[in-house]
Design a protein around this motif. Structure first.
Motif, short mmCIF file in Angstrom:
data_model
loop_
_atom_site.label_atom_id
_atom_site.label_comp_id
_atom_site.label_asym_id
_atom_site.label_seq_id
_atom_site.Cartn_x
_atom_site.Cartn_y
_atom_site.Cartn_z
N UNK A 1 -6.96 -22.55 31.45
CA UNK A 1 -8.29 -23.18 31.48
C UNK A 1 -9.37 -22.19 31.89
N UNK A 2 -9.01 -21.25 32.78
CA UNK A 2 -9.99 -20.29 33.28
C UNK A 2 -10.25 -19.15 32.30
N UNK A 3 -9.32 -18.92 31.38
CA UNK A 3 -9.45 -17.73 30.53
C UNK A 3 -9.59 -18.01 29.04
N UNK A 4 -9.15 -19.16 28.57
CA UNK A 4 -9.18 -19.44 27.13
C UNK A 4 -10.50 -20.12 26.76
N UNK A 5 -11.26 -19.49 25.88
CA UNK A 5 -12.57 -20.00 25.47
C UNK A 5 -12.66 -19.98 23.95
N UNK A 6 -11.73 -20.63 23.29
CA UNK A 6 -11.62 -20.53 21.83
C UNK A 6 -12.90 -20.97 21.14
N UNK A 7 -13.46 -22.10 21.54
CA UNK A 7 -14.66 -22.61 20.87
C UNK A 7 -15.83 -21.65 21.05
N UNK B 1 -15.67 -18.47 21.57
CA UNK B 1 -15.40 -17.22 20.85
C UNK B 1 -15.83 -17.32 19.39
N UNK B 2 -15.73 -18.49 18.81
CA UNK B 2 -16.13 -18.66 17.41
C UNK B 2 -17.63 -18.46 17.21
N UNK B 3 -18.39 -18.63 18.27
CA UNK B 3 -19.84 -18.46 18.17
C UNK B 3 -20.34 -17.16 18.75
N UNK B 4 -19.43 -16.29 19.18
CA UNK B 4 -19.83 -15.04 19.83
C UNK B 4 -19.79 -13.87 18.85
N UNK B 5 -20.60 -12.82 19.16
CA UNK B 5 -20.53 -11.62 18.31
C UNK B 5 -19.37 -10.75 18.77
N UNK B 6 -19.11 -9.67 18.05
CA UNK B 6 -17.93 -8.85 18.29
C UNK B 6 -17.80 -8.34 19.71
N UNK B 7 -18.87 -7.74 20.26
CA UNK B 7 -18.81 -7.15 21.59
C UNK B 7 -18.64 -8.23 22.65
N UNK B 8 -19.42 -9.30 22.54
CA UNK B 8 -19.32 -10.39 23.50
C UNK B 8 -17.94 -11.05 23.42
N UNK B 9 -17.43 -11.22 22.21
CA UNK B 9 -16.14 -11.87 22.00
C UNK B 9 -15.01 -11.06 22.62
N UNK B 10 -15.12 -9.74 22.55
CA UNK B 10 -14.06 -8.88 23.06
C UNK B 10 -13.82 -9.11 24.54
N UNK B 11 -14.87 -9.46 25.27
CA UNK B 11 -14.73 -9.71 26.71
C UNK B 11 -14.14 -11.08 27.01
#
Length: 372
Positions: free
Chosen positions: A259-265, A267-277
C-alpha cells in the motif's frame, strides 16, 4: 473411502467440464460429473463459470436443503384418468430448446434418504415421469469426511454413476484462472505468488484443531475486505477472522508495504522521470504492481500499461536504487506480459501490442537473446 483418482487443479477441472459440455452438445457422449474438493476450493465457482461461458441456464440444487419429494414433485388425483399424477418441481430443467446445467451441490452431505432419488437423475436422467431434456449437463460436488466437513460415505451404487474429478488447490492455477481475471486485490495476488503454501492450509488447520483455515474462498473474501473496509484497525481484525491470526499478521505486513509503495494508477499519468521514482523496490511491491497493471488495463490505458511493464526489466539500469539489481526483473516482466496478453486476447485489445514501440523493443530484445 479414498478418492483414488489423479488430483487436478480447479482450472484443469474446468477444462474437463468444458470438454464434456461440448462433447454432450455434439451428441458424442452423455456422462455425469462429480467434483471432490475441500471447502472453499472453488467447486461452485467452476460450475458458475461454465454456465457463464456456455450461456446455459444454471439450476443450483443444494441437496442438504431439500427432501426427496422436493425432486419428485407434488401428487394430485386426476379424477378423469382415475390415477395419481405429479406436478414436476420448478428446480429441474424442462425446456428442450435451452441448454441447462443441473448442479447437485453438497451431494456427499445429502441425507441418505435422498440418494435413491438422485440415482435416477444421474443414471436415467429422470425423476418419476419427469425426464431431463437432452441438453441438460449434470455436475455434482461435495466434500469428504477427511475434509472436516459433514459428509456421508458415497456408496458404489452412486459413485459408479459419475466421472470423478479430485480438486487440489494450486497457487499458479488460482492466480491465472481466478485471481487475475476476477480482479482480486493485488496485495492478495502478490502474497500468494510468493507464499503459495498459504493458499490452502485446511489440512494443517485440521491437524492442529484450528477452526479457521486459509482457502481460495477465504483469500477472495480478504480481497473484498481490502477494497470495502477503509478502517485499517477494523480491517485487520476481520482479516484475522478470515485467515487465522498467524497468516493474517504476515499478510498484513506485506499489504502495508504494498500500500505504501504501489501507485499503479498514478504511474499511468506520470512522465518517464517522475514514474521512475514511483516503482516499488521490493519483490512483493513489484509483483503487486504487475497484477495491478493487468487489472487496470483497458482500451484507454493499455498503451501506458505496456510501457510500464516493459520498463520493469530495465529498472536496475535506469534507477539509482541498488535494490533493483537483486530482483528478478526480467522474469517479472515476462510473467506480466503473459498475463497482459491473455487479457488482451480475451477482451480484443491485442492491437495495442502491435502499435507499441515499448513492446516491439522488448520482443526484439527477447528474440536477440534466443527467448522468443
Amino acid at each position: 473411502m479414498s478418492i483414488n483418482t489423479t488430483p487436478i487443479s480447479p482450472g484443469r477441472a474446468l477444462d474437463a467440464l468444458r470438454t464434456g459440455f461440448a462433447a454432450q452438445a455434439a451428441g458424442e457422449m452423455t456422462v455425469c460429473w462429480m467434483l471432490h474438493g475441500r471447502p472453499g476450493i472453488g467447486k461452485t465457482e467452476i460450475v458458475q463459470q461454465l454456465a457463464t461461458e456456455t450461456g446455459a441456464t444454471l439450476f443450483d440444487l443444494r441437496l442438504t436443503t431439500i427432501e426427496p419429494q422436493d425432486l419428485r414433485g407434488l401428487p394430485f388425483y386426476d379424477h378423469d384418468a382415475r390415477r395419481t399424477v405429479w406436478y414436476p418441481p420448478e428446480d429441474l430443467p424442462d425446456d428442450p430448446a435451452t441448454p441447462a446445467i443441473l448442479f447437485l451441490d453438497e451431494l456427499t452431505a445429502a441425507a441418505p434418504a435422498l440418494q435413491p432419488t438422485v440415482y435416477g437423475l444421474l443414471q436415467e436422467r429422470r425423476v418419476g415421469q419427469h425426464a431431463l431434456p437432452a441438453c441438460t449437463f449434470i455436475v455434482a460436488a461435495g466434500n469428504t469426511v477427511e475434509d472436516g466437513a459433514i459428509a456421508y460415505e458415497m456408496g458404489t451404487a452412486l459413485s459408479d454413476r459419475l466421472v470423478h474429478l479430485s480438486l487440489r488447490a494450486e497457487a499458479t492455477d488460482w492466480i491465472e484462472s481466478y485471481a487475475v481475471p476476477q480482479g482480486v486485490h493485488p496485495a492478495v495476488t502478490a502474497f500468494i505468488r510468493t507464499r503459495p503454501d498459504l493458499l490452502d492450509t485446511s489440512e494443517n488447520a485440521l491437524r492442529k484443531g484450528q477452526m479457521i483455515a486459509c482457502t481460495p474462498r477465504s483469500w477472495a473474501r480478504v480481497s473484498t475486505l481490502m477494497n470495502a473496509v477503509p478502517d485499517k484497525a477494523l480491517r485487520d481484525v476481520l482479516i484475522a477472522g478470515t485467515l487465522g491470526e498467524a497468516v493474517a499478521a504476515e499478510f498484513i505486513l506485506i499489504a502495508e508495504d504494498i500500500a505504501a509503495t504501489v501507485q499503479a494508477t498514478a504511474m499511468l499519468g506520470a512522465d518517464g522521470k517522475e514514474r521512475l521514482e514511483m516503482y516499488p523496490a521490493s519483490l512483493h511491491g513489484l509483483t503487486a504492481l504487475v497484477y495491478a497493471l493487468v487489472t487496470l488495463a483497458d482500451k484507454r490505458t493499455i498503451g501506458g500499461v505496456i510501457e510500464i511493464m516493459a520498463e520493469i526489466r530495465k529498472l536496475s539500469e535506469l534507477s539509482r536504487n541498488a535494490a533493483f539489481a537483486a530482483l528478478p526483473l526480467g522474469e517479472l516482466t515476462t510473467y506480466g506480459f503473459e498475463l497482459l496478453i491473455d487479457k488482451a486476447l480475451a477482451e480484443g485489445l491485442q492491437e495495442a501490442f502491435r502499435a507499441s514501440a515499448a513492446y516491439a523493443d522488448y520482443a526484439a530484445e527477447r528474440e536477440a537473446a534466443g527467448l522468443a
